[in-house]
Design a protein around this motif. Structure first.
Motif, PDB file in Angstrom:
ATOM      1  N   SER A 155     -14.978 -13.700   5.413  1.00  0.00           N
ATOM      2  CA  SER A 155     -15.773 -13.737   6.639  1.00  0.00           C
ATOM      3  C   SER A 155     -15.367 -12.601   7.563  1.00  0.00           C
ATOM      4  N   ILE A 156     -16.381 -11.964   8.207  1.00  0.00           N
ATOM      5  CA  ILE A 156     -16.138 -10.956   9.232  1.00  0.00           C
ATOM      6  C   ILE A 156     -16.752 -11.463  10.531  1.00  0.00           C
ATOM      7  N   PHE A 157     -15.950 -11.536  11.590  1.00  0.00           N
ATOM      8  CA  PHE A 157     -16.394 -11.998  12.897  1.00  0.00           C
ATOM      9  C   PHE A 157     -16.580 -10.759  13.784  1.00  0.00           C
ATOM     10  N   TRP A 158     -17.872 -10.466  14.110  1.00  0.00           N
ATOM     11  CA  TRP A 158     -18.238  -9.243  14.822  1.00  0.00           C
ATOM     12  C   TRP A 158     -18.421  -9.533  16.300  1.00  0.00           C
ATOM     13  N   ASN A 159     -18.204  -8.496  17.111  1.00  0.00           N
ATOM     14  CA  ASN A 159     -18.453  -8.602  18.554  1.00  0.00           C
ATOM     15  C   ASN A 159     -19.795  -7.952  18.863  1.00  0.00           C
ATOM     16  N   PHE A 164     -23.390  -2.089  15.778  1.00  0.00           N
ATOM     17  CA  PHE A 164     -23.063  -2.103  14.357  1.00  0.00           C
ATOM     18  C   PHE A 164     -23.465  -0.804  13.660  1.00  0.00           C
ATOM     19  N   ASN A 165     -24.626  -0.223  14.069  1.00  0.00           N
ATOM     20  CA  ASN A 165     -25.154   0.958  13.378  1.00  0.00           C
ATOM     21  C   ASN A 165     -24.603   2.278  13.908  1.00  0.00           C
ATOM     22  N   GLY A 169     -19.096   1.843  14.926  1.00  0.00           N
ATOM     23  CA  GLY A 169     -19.320   0.521  14.337  1.00  0.00           C
ATOM     24  C   GLY A 169     -19.207   0.542  12.824  1.00  0.00           C
ATOM     25  N   GLN A 170     -19.725   1.581  12.190  1.00  0.00           N
ATOM     26  CA  GLN A 170     -19.660   1.676  10.739  1.00  0.00           C
ATOM     27  C   GLN A 170     -18.210   1.868  10.260  1.00  0.00           C
ATOM     28  N   GLN A 171     -17.449   2.670  11.014  1.00  0.00           N
ATOM     29  CA  GLN A 171     -16.055   2.846  10.627  1.00  0.00           C
ATOM     30  C   GLN A 171     -15.269   1.543  10.757  1.00  0.00           C
ATOM     31  N   GLN A 221      -7.090   4.151   6.015  1.00  0.00           N
ATOM     32  CA  GLN A 221      -7.344   5.180   5.008  1.00  0.00           C
ATOM     33  C   GLN A 221      -8.737   5.037   4.402  1.00  0.00           C
ATOM     34  N   TYR A 222      -9.142   3.792   4.186  1.00  0.00           N
ATOM     35  CA  TYR A 222     -10.456   3.546   3.567  1.00  0.00           C
ATOM     36  C   TYR A 222     -11.591   3.860   4.544  1.00  0.00           C
ATOM     37  N   ALA A 223     -11.359   3.630   5.846  1.00  0.00           N
ATOM     38  CA  ALA A 223     -12.435   3.721   6.826  1.00  0.00           C
ATOM     39  C   ALA A 223     -12.762   5.149   7.242  1.00  0.00           C
TER      40      ALA A 223
END
Length: 700
Positions: A155-159, A164-165, A169-171, A221-223
């Motif tokens: 689960s990801i809990f977003w603010n 998001f776009n 937000g993408q990073q 590193q992944y982001a």
């Protein structure tokens, strides 16, 4: 393994492994490896103390052939009283320092587990409060909760305040997605649970923080890519939220900001990274050997040390830790140290060391309870005698600690005392002999009363046991010097060794020495010298050969009918042994072996030889004889016992004799340590017997 010992091993293991991480792996760029290392440190520290891997070991006996005489017996009105006296009440037994520590430990666990459960309930509440949509295999919650965005398992809990776009937000989404895909939440839940149960261990708390930092380094590193790493670092600084976060989630605006930025902006490779990682393997091996390995005697390989009269059968001895349970026995002047605890500690040391002395120990109690699980003191006394009868014990030894009146302590009362049964019988006479042996052994370690004690009022366990019995008072608990000595773990082990040495020397004494003990006169066994016998071929069990020999020689004389002067000479030699003979015998014991070719031929022989020793301790002039030479006085005996495979060939007596002599030459070509030993003679004579056992020995 006691619980406190286990906790100590956990802390030691985690401290060593985390210390290596801190010095050589922390803040390096191989984050996947560091994650694995920290996970392994956590699991090994918890599991490894349970692992016990035996390492085959053949302990060498340190017993010396000694002569003892019966000591004076004194009747006293003081000493151990085994009567039914009221023990402490239930409330007093509960309100102890040990119980308070355990209670404090449990409270800490309950608090930390409560905080973990509260965090889980919070996540469950917001997952029901806000809507979600599925993106692939995960749930995406749109919330306005402080501390978001964060991830937890799938689960990801977003603010909602974060677009998001947008690029940022993408990073951030890629960052949280990496946490989900790599199952970082599993690491966190595991470390939270382990840390809760080992909350007192500071190394686990540091490990938990480092593991979370590694998660963030990996996700960062992944982001990012090489083109926008500085923009990502700027994002971390500008949008760090000041809201409180829960500890079991992977949230983007995590702590370790300074370290994360350093990792993002530092594009240099650290030299010797592979060397740093590979060096962790010896560290793991060191910890493993330190924690898991312990010495155990081989089931198939045994070193025997033969002396005249020494029994090969294990000696069964009941070791009784006095008092126990509701009966604390005597106590120190401040009331912090109890007799029952000291007695049990000494008895456990005896039990741990007994196998090396070929002694089979039967304990009447191994914990803080009366024997047999009874709750009445008199029933505990009966259980002690029943245990002795059931075990068919050879000896019974009770371990206690004496005391004087705590209100008016007598500082002059000090030292170890030994009590024997009161009623006159053959069993009491044997108890006197055993007591004499132990008194002389213990007196070399600590102040020991040279007289044996009896009480007019019978001591139950001494009178009711069916075998020779003793009660040893290991000092006075009301004497500060005695208490300091007997409370020390090293001294407890030394006392245990002396008791075991005394048991072995008493049980395995020659018959002639037994007669001498009752009269107080020392006796040395004198036997005619045997002629060398030719090699024989007999069946032998298929067991690996292990050499054995005497460490200390027994004085021998040549004539079949010894004269008075020869006996006196032998007595003088036994009382003042030549240290050079002892060291040569020990050198022979450590370096000899039964030649394999002779084992396969079941060859036995007796080899007479002499060796010269100069003032520098060097060997020279090794000579062999067909029989004991007339000038061989004294003639020291050495015995090598082997257990070999089934015979595969046959050698002549002459061939066997030559091979045995070659083995003796090989042994004496190795330089022995004869330092601090002044030769008392120019030439030393020995008789080495090479014997094959026909039966497989039983090990203890």
């Amino acid at each position: 393994m006691t619980f406190l010992l286990y906790l100590g091993k956990v802390m030691l293991c985690s401290g060593i492994l985390l210390g290596y991480y801190w010095l050589f792996l922390r803040n390096r760029r191989f984050h996947h490896y560091n994650r694995f290392y920290l996970q392994a440190t956590l699991l090994l520290s918890v599991v490894l103390p349970f692992v016990r891997i035996p390492v085959l070991n053949t302990p060498h006996s340190r017993m010396s052939h000694a002569v003892y005489q019966t000591l004076e017996v004194l009747t006293v009105n003081y000493g151990e009283e085994e009567t039914g006296k009221a023990g402490p009440g239930a409330l007093e037994r509960l309100l102890t320092l040990e119980n308070a520590l355990y209670l404090f430990y449990i409270i800490g666990i309950v608090i930390l587990l409560g905080l973990l459960i509260r965090s889980l309930l919070y996540i469950k509440r917001i997952s029901k409060q806000y809507p979600f949509e599925r993106i692939g295999g995960l749930k995406f919650f749109s919330t306005r909760e402080p501390g978001t965005p964060f991830s937890f398992f799938r689960s990801i809990f977003w603010n909602n305040d974060l677009a998001f776009n947008s690029r940022d937000g993408q990073q951030i989404f890629r960052h949280e997605l990496f946490h989900v895909e790599q199952k970082h939440s599993t690491d966190i839940i595991l470390t939270e649970i382990v840390t809760a149960f080992f909350w007192f261990n500071p190394f686990f708390n540091l490990l938990k923080k480092e593991l979370k930092a590694i998660h963030e380094f990996l996700a960062d590193q992944y982001a990012i890519s090489d083109n926008d790493r500085y923009a990502y670092a700027e994002l971390l600084v500008l949008q760090t939220l000041k809201a409180n976060h829960i500890s079991i989630t992977n949230y983007f605006f995590q702590n370790h900001i300074k370290r994360r930025i350093a990792m993002i902006t530092n594009n240099q490779r650290t030299r010797y990274s592979y060397r740093s990682r590979l060096m962790a393997l010896p560290v793991f091996a060191l910890v493993f050997c330190s924690i898991a390995l312990y010495a155990q005697r081989s089931a198939n390989s045994v070193t025997k040390i033969f002396r005249p009269g020494y029994a090969e059968k294990p000696i069964t001895v009941v070791i009784d830790a006095g008092h126990g349970g509701i009966d604390p026995g005597a106590a120190s002047l401040d009331g912090k140290v109890k007799e029952k605890d000291l007695a049990l500690d000494i008895c456990k040391k005896i039990q741990q060391l007994a196998a090396s002395y070929n002694v089979n120990v039967v304990m009447t109690r191994t914990d803080d309870n009366l024997p047999g699980g009874t709750t009445v003191i008199h029933d505990g006394l009966r259980a002690r005698t029943e245990i002795t009868e059931k075990a068919k014990a050879d000896l019974f030894i009770a371990i206690h600690v004496s005391s004087t009146d705590p209100k008016n302590p007598d500082p002059t009362r000090s030292g170890i005392e030994v009590y024997i049964p009161n009623k006159e019988s053959d069993r009491t006479n044997q108890s006197k002999q055993l007591g004499s042996v132990l008194v002389q052994e213990l007196s070399t370690l600590y102040a020991t009363d040279p007289t044996l004690k009896q009480r007019p009022q019978n001591i139950w366990v001494l009178e009711q046991t069916p075998c020779p019995a003793l009660l040893i008072e290991c000092g006075f608990i009301t004497n500060d010097k005695d208490l300091a000595f007997i409370s020390n773990s090293g001294n407890q082990e030394a006392v245990a060794k002396k008791i075991l040495e005394g048991i072995v020397n008493f049980k395995n004494k020659p018959a002639a020495a037994a007669n001498a003990i009752t009269t107080g006169q020392p006796v040395v066994k004198t036997t005619p010298v045997e002629k060398p016998k030719p090699a024989t071929v007999t069946a032998a069990p298929a067991v690996q050969v292990i050499p054995a020999s005497m460490e200390l020689p027994v004085a021998q004389t040549q004539p079949a009918e010894p004269t008075a002067s020869l006996i006196e000479s032998a007595i003088a030699i036994a009382q003042i042994p030549d240290p050079v003979i002892a060291k040569i015998s020990r050198h022979f014991n450590r370096n000899t072996r039964y030649p394999q070719k002779l084992m396969e031929s079941n060859a036995e022989a007796v080899v007479y030889f002499s060796v010269s020793v100069d003032k520098n301790g060097d060997f020279s002039n090794l000579q062999f004889y067909n029989e004991a030479p007339a000038k061989a006085s004294p003639l020291s005996k050495l015995t090598v016992v082997g257990y070999g495979p089934a015979p595969t060939g046959q050698l002549s007596a002459e061939e066997s004799q030559n091979l045995f002599r070659e083995e003796v030459k090989r042994v004496f070509e190795r330089k022995a340590d004869l330092s601090n030993s002044v030769p008392q003679a120019e030439q030393y004579f020995f008789r080495a017997a090479w014997v094959l056992e026909k039966d497989i020995p039983k090990t203890v």
